[in-house]
Design an enzyme around this catalytic site. Structure first.
Site, short mmCIF file in Angstrom:
data_model
loop_
_atom_site.label_atom_id
_atom_site.label_comp_id
_atom_site.label_asym_id
_atom_site.label_seq_id
_atom_site.Cartn_x
_atom_site.Cartn_y
_atom_site.Cartn_z
CB SER A 1 -2.78 -37.37 -11.04
OG SER A 1 -2.25 -37.79 -12.27
CB THR A 2 -3.70 -34.65 -6.26
OG1 THR A 2 -2.56 -33.83 -5.96
CG2 THR A 2 -3.35 -36.11 -6.04
N GLY A 3 -3.88 -32.22 -8.81
CA GLY A 3 -4.24 -30.82 -9.02
C GLY A 3 -5.16 -30.71 -10.22
CG ASN B 1 1.77 -30.84 -20.26
OD1 ASN B 1 2.61 -31.07 -21.13
ND2 ASN B 1 1.53 -29.62 -19.81
CG ASP C 1 8.13 -24.51 -3.76
OD1 ASP C 1 8.14 -25.41 -4.62
OD2 ASP C 1 8.22 -23.30 -4.03
CB ILE C 2 8.42 -30.10 -5.07
CG1 ILE C 2 9.23 -31.39 -5.18
CG2 ILE C 2 8.16 -29.48 -6.43
CD1 ILE C 2 8.45 -32.56 -5.69
N GLY D 1 0.51 -25.26 -12.18
CA GLY D 1 0.74 -26.05 -10.96
C GLY D 1 2.22 -26.27 -10.67
CB VAL D 2 3.91 -29.18 -9.14
CG1 VAL D 2 3.76 -30.34 -10.07
CG2 VAL D 2 5.15 -29.33 -8.30
CG ASP D 3 4.97 -28.82 -15.90
OD1 ASP D 3 6.21 -28.78 -15.88
OD2 ASP D 3 4.30 -29.13 -16.91
P1 ADP Z 1 -1.46 -32.53 -12.11
O1 ADP Z 1 -1.68 -31.85 -13.42
O2 ADP Z 1 -0.64 -33.80 -12.21
O3 ADP Z 1 -2.72 -32.69 -11.34
P2 ADP Z 1 -0.70 -30.14 -10.56
O4 ADP Z 1 0.60 -29.42 -10.65
O5 ADP Z 1 -1.92 -29.43 -11.02
O6 ADP Z 1 -0.46 -31.53 -11.34
O7 ADP Z 1 -0.91 -30.62 -9.08
C1 ADP Z 1 -0.24 -31.71 -8.47
C2 ADP Z 1 -0.07 -31.46 -6.99
O8 ADP Z 1 1.06 -30.63 -6.80
C3 ADP Z 1 -1.24 -30.78 -6.34
O9 ADP Z 1 -1.59 -31.52 -5.16
C4 ADP Z 1 -0.70 -29.40 -5.97
O10 ADP Z 1 -1.28 -28.93 -4.77
C5 ADP Z 1 0.76 -29.68 -5.78
N1 ADP Z 1 1.68 -28.55 -5.96
C6 ADP Z 1 1.51 -27.42 -6.67
N2 ADP Z 1 2.62 -26.64 -6.60
C7 ADP Z 1 3.49 -27.32 -5.83
C8 ADP Z 1 4.83 -27.04 -5.36
N3 ADP Z 1 5.48 -25.91 -5.70
N4 ADP Z 1 5.44 -27.97 -4.57
C9 ADP Z 1 4.81 -29.11 -4.23
N5 ADP Z 1 3.57 -29.42 -4.63
C10 ADP Z 1 2.92 -28.54 -5.42
#
Ligand code: ADP
Length: 276
Positions: A122-124, A29, A15-16, A37-39
């Site tokens: 961008s991969t989510g 965004n 987890d980042i 997601g990560v945001d």
């Molecule tokens: P985007 O909109 O740029 O695609 P997302 O947040 O939807 O961003 O996804 C980007 C990547 O982050 C995906 O590969 C997702 O699996 C990963 N991700 C989601 N949550 C976390 C986290 N807590 N820590 C690290 N990576 C994460």
């Protein structure tokens, strides 16, 4: 400088928001006002003060980056970057994605930050194919680090096994190029089995084993012996890659970390399998 660059890169699964680095990168965004997601995870972990600061920034264009404090995160700063939405690959997505990594690193460098963790931007929700995004991420970071000594360490934080394996393979594959260890042109007039070629294979084995050590956090106590045996058995650079990939898999599957000795019978099995 062979091997040096790869020591500045780690691939971890996790987890980042938990990373103990100077800055983590957010895949935000254009509004910078939070999302899924990560945001979403970063806003939740950092606390509501983050949104207050983000409101003052006026958004962010795709491929660019802005910095805020990290608030309740272990990381002191957050670098927000906006990745491209995948629209089939013909709309400048690759270049925009590379720009996210470059701009984030440049911003970290201009704030004198030494360690930085990236998610797979961008991969989510934005739908960028993970294998293609991984190669762009790793290449862009290697390229940047090879030109700038200021950043000490880049951590790729992977969400899940698939991402971890892709990142790991991309680092293995690409790092030697940037360490000046590009395979020599196969059309070169090298006699097979010449002394130069044997030295070259040895160097390749050494570099690959070093990458495996860095990626898994292991130290092979019998590394020089392995270098000798593998380079004696390998016919060419391709067989070196196959053999070291098999060692890599063995370490990954057995979850080995720290000091380790690759057992002789395991190496024999691998060498026999590759020869056949
Ligand atoms: P985007 O909109 O740029 O695609 P997302 O947040 O939807 O961003 O996804 C980007 C990547 O982050 C995906 O590969 C997702 O699996 C990963 N991700 C989601 N949550 C976390 C986290 N807590 N820590 C690290 N990576 C994460």
């Amino acid at each position: 400088m062979p091997g040096r660059l790869v020591r500045r890169i780690s691939v971890v699964e996790g987890d980042i928001t938990e990373q103990n680095v100077d800055a983590i990168v957010n895949a935000a965004n254009r509004t910078l006002l939070g999302g899924g997601g990560v945001d979403g995870a970063i806003h939740r972990a950092a606390g509501p003060e983050l949104l207050d600061e983000c409101r003052t920034l006026g958004g962010c264009d795709t491929g660019e980056a802005k910095i805020t404090r990290g608030y309740r995160l272990p990381a002191r700063f957050i670098i927000h970057t906006v990745g491209p939405v995948w629209r089939g690959g013909q709309h400048g997505e690759d270049e925009l994605l590379a720009s996210c990594y470059r701009e984030a690193l440049a911003l970290a460098e201009s704030h004198d930050l030494k360690t930085i963790a990236f998610p797979a931007i961008s991969t989510g929700a934005y739908g960028f194919p993970l294998p293609r995004a991984t190669v762009i991420a790793v290449r862009t970071v290697l390229d940047y680090l090879s030109r700038s000594p200021e950043i000490d360490r880049v951590v790729f934080v992977c969400h899940g096994d698939r991402a971890f394996n892709l990142y790991h393979d991309a680092v293995m594959e690409l790092a030697p190029e940037y360490a000046g260890e590009e395979p020599p042109d196969s059309s070169a007039s090298e006699e097979p089995g010449s002394a130069d070629q044997a030295d070259d294979l040895k160097e390749q084995v050494r570099a690959q084993l070093h990458i495996i050590e860095s990626v898994h956090g292991v130290r092979m106590v019998n590394r020089e012996k392995l270098v000798g045996e593998i380079s004696r058995h390998a016919r060419d650079r391709r067989s070196v890659s196959l053999i070291t990939a098999a060692i890599n898999t063995w370490i990954a599957v057995n979850g080995i970390t720290g000091e380790t000795e690759i057992p002789g019978d395991e190496l024999d099995r691998i060498l026999t399998r590759i020869r056949d």
